[in-house]
Design an enzyme around this catalytic site. Structure first.
Site, PDB file in Angstrom:
ATOM      1  N   SER A 268      37.250  22.923  24.450  1.00 48.25           N
ATOM      2  CA  SER A 268      36.032  22.376  25.037  1.00 48.25           C
ATOM      3  C   SER A 268      36.306  21.793  26.421  1.00 48.25           C
ATOM      4  O   SER A 268      35.536  22.004  27.365  1.00 48.25           O
ATOM      5  CB  SER A 268      35.466  21.289  24.124  1.00 48.25           C
ATOM      6  OG  SER A 268      34.253  20.804  24.646  1.00 48.25           O
TER       7      SER A 268
ATOM      8  N   THR B  15      28.115  20.959  24.462  1.00 47.17           N
ATOM      9  CA  THR B  15      28.351  19.566  24.081  1.00 47.17           C
ATOM     10  C   THR B  15      29.841  19.434  23.823  1.00 47.17           C
ATOM     11  O   THR B  15      30.443  20.268  23.133  1.00 47.17           O
ATOM     12  CB  THR B  15      27.458  19.120  22.897  1.00 47.17           C
ATOM     13  OG1 THR B  15      27.769  17.761  22.594  1.00 47.17           O
ATOM     14  CG2 THR B  15      27.629  19.971  21.657  1.00 47.17           C
ATOM     15  N   GLU B  16      30.466  18.422  24.460  1.00 47.77           N
ATOM     16  CA  GLU B  16      31.928  18.421  24.577  1.00 47.77           C
ATOM     17  C   GLU B  16      32.650  18.217  23.251  1.00 47.77           C
ATOM     18  O   GLU B  16      33.857  18.425  23.168  1.00 47.77           O
ATOM     19  CB  GLU B  16      32.403  17.402  25.625  1.00 47.77           C
ATOM     20  CG  GLU B  16      32.040  15.962  25.367  1.00 47.77           C
ATOM     21  CD  GLU B  16      30.789  15.561  26.123  1.00 47.77           C
ATOM     22  OE1 GLU B  16      29.908  16.416  26.334  1.00 47.77           O
ATOM     23  OE2 GLU B  16      30.686  14.368  26.495  1.00 47.77           O
ATOM     24  N   ASN B  17      31.909  17.820  22.204  1.00 54.33           N
ATOM     25  CA  ASN B  17      32.581  17.722  20.910  1.00 54.33           C
ATOM     26  C   ASN B  17      32.775  19.090  20.258  1.00 54.33           C
ATOM     27  O   ASN B  17      33.371  19.161  19.186  1.00 54.33           O
ATOM     28  CB  ASN B  17      31.828  16.760  19.975  1.00 54.33           C
ATOM     29  CG  ASN B  17      30.371  17.092  19.844  1.00 54.33           C
ATOM     30  OD1 ASN B  17      29.684  17.334  20.829  1.00 54.33           O
ATOM     31  ND2 ASN B  17      29.900  17.127  18.625  1.00 54.33           N
TER      32      ASN B  17
ATOM     33  N   ASN C 264      26.058  20.892  30.797  1.00 47.80           N
ATOM     34  CA  ASN C 264      26.409  19.760  29.931  1.00 47.80           C
ATOM     35  C   ASN C 264      25.507  18.593  30.302  1.00 47.80           C
ATOM     36  O   ASN C 264      25.446  18.206  31.466  1.00 47.80           O
ATOM     37  CB  ASN C 264      27.878  19.382  30.126  1.00 47.80           C
ATOM     38  CG  ASN C 264      28.308  18.238  29.209  1.00 47.80           C
ATOM     39  OD1 ASN C 264      27.806  17.120  29.334  1.00 47.80           O
ATOM     40  ND2 ASN C 264      29.217  18.506  28.299  1.00 47.80           N
TER      41      ASN C 264
END
Lengths: 237, 218
Positions: free
Chosen positions: B94, B52-54, B29
């Site tokens: 996520s 990607t944390e979204n 990340n």
């Protein structure tokens, strides 16, 4: 016959009462249900507690809901973004409340709320100001902080396709908070680009099973927040 | 007066050094801003999977102009692409990846790092500022290796590597390595060990730019 599809945005947001807790999906503009938010503004509901990752941009969508002074309190992880001015200005004047929550804790609080879990322990925010005043507990030598699940009276979510049962599939990173916000609301309201016949969505591919969804409205050509912001549009127009 | 201060590496060179330290096959990340440079320097033949944390694993490079999709973005809300083999998921999944220690490396920026690996990177705590945290506290709590990439000092020359952070913490004892324009530094339980120094940087100069004590040098 089960029929969750409603004929208009007005019907979709009917019954949202003053003082309600409303979850609003989206991460930035991806997944932001702009048409539903605008319908909520038109409905006149106020004193809302809004749970959403951000606070919107420009003066459309979530930012317009805030600018129209319908929101008493925001529960979010990142209240400032590019083109985000409405919330920061009200916050600096002390005219809107903020509960700042780490993004993963926000997601899990929503998931827990929808899953019947009243609270859970997380390692995120331990030793930071965001854990102050909260219950701590040590498991296997590591410290965790207790966070409570959140439920909402209503959720406004944008998905890609739905059938009359409320089964949903999403589009790319617009999925973000949609599935968990549908779970956590008494009334989950979803706008989709397309309503399809039952049986069209492959049951193996359904992301949100219809049990979590109460109302669906078709918005075939949803606006793009960034385009509205670039054109300096302001809602109501 | 002539400025004799060593210039050190460029941030691109620092990103290149950091990229070399990420093993093949890692799930990674990258934070917003300078950390994103790391993706440009992955050595040939090495495959990293970007999270990607979204809600995307298998994030690819920036799309060519005209092909951007507002529903395909990264954590910085910028358009990205999805590589073959990518997967989309919702936010709770996520952060289960993050908190559940499934990610190998996270690269973040910093306001301050302490000699014990404490990180402050979300707020200066100034009155009137709008606090915003995003996913930083979850990332430092859950990812196996937290690498910081940053200028060694602030724009006004103050130390960023300090004895104790004065800004509100993101996490305590979470940073494993610090990559700056002047040096690569490993955080060990007994202090900061310098692994490599940029050309022209001396031990004395590096310590003078670093508030926390440096206990080991190459």
């Amino acid at each position: 016959m089960i029929q969750k599809v409603v004929g208009s945005l007005e019907e979709a947001v009917a019954g949202v009462f003053d003082g309600a807790t409303v979850m609003i999906g989206g991460f930035g503009e991806a997944g932001s249900p702009i048409e539903l938010i605008h319908a909520l503004i038109d409905s006149g509901a106020k004193d809302l507690t809004v749970v959403s990752n951000n606070t919107g941009s420009g003066e459309v969508g979530l930012a317009a809901l805030i600018a129209n002074r319908r929101v008493r309190k925001m529960i979010c992880s990142f209240p400032r973004t590019a083109n985000s001015t409405v919330f920061p200005e009200l916050y600096k004047k002390g005219e809107i409340e903020l509960e700042l929550v780490p993004q993963g804790t926000l997601a899990e609080r929503i998931r827990a709320g929808g899953a019947g879990i009243p609270a859970f322990y997380t390692p995120a925010s331990v030793n930071t100001p965001l854990a102050e005043g909260k219950e701590h507990r040590v498991f296997k030598g590591n410290t965790f902080v207790l966070e409570e699940g959140i439920r909402a009276d209503f959720s406004l979510v944008k998905a890609h396709r739905a059938d009359r049962f409320g089964n949903l599939v999403y589009n790319k990173t617009a999925r973000n908070f949609g599935p968990i916000m549908c779970m956590a609301a008494n009334t989950a309201i979803v706008q989709v680009k397309e309503v399809v016949e039952a049986g069209t969505l492959d049951p193996e591919q359904v992301v949100t099973p219809g049990i979590f969804v109460q109302r669906v409205v078709e918005i075939a050509h949803p606006a793009h927040e960034s385009e509205l912001v670039a054109a300096k549009r302001r809602y109501p127009w | 007066m002539v400025d004799h201060a060593p210039k050190g590496w460029t941030m691109n060179e620092v990103a290149q050094k950091l990229a070399l330290d990420i093993p093949d096959g890692s799930y990674v990340n990258l934070g917003i801003g300078i950390p994103e440079l790391v993706a440009d320097h992955v050595p040939e033949g090495r495959e990293l999977i970007y999270h990607t944390e979204n809600g995307l694993l298998g994030m690819g490079p920036v799309p060519s102009p005209g092909t951007e999709d507002p529903e395909l973005i990264n954590a910085g809300k910028k358009p990205v692409t999805a590589l073959p083999g990518a997967a989309y998921f919702h936010h709770a999944d996520s952060f289960a990846m993050i908190r559940g220690q499934h990610l190998d490396v996270c690269v973040l920026g910093a306001l301050q790092i302490s000699g014990k690996g404490d990180l402050a990177n979300w707020s200066t705590g100034e009155p009137g500022s709008i606090p915003a945290v995003g996913g930083a506290m979850d990332l430092v709590a859950g990812v196996k290796h937290i690498y910081v990439i940053s200028q060694h000092t602030t724009k006004t020359g103050e130390a960023k590597i300090v004895r104790e952070c004065t800004y509100p913490l993101t996490g305590k004892g979470v940073v494993s390595r610090i990559y700056t324009n002047l040096a690569i530094i490993e955080v060990q339980p007994d202090g900061l060990y310098v692994l490599e120094m940029a050309p022209g940087v001396t031990k004395e100069y590096l310590q003078a730019q670093t508030d926390a004590p440096l206990v080991g040098f190459p």
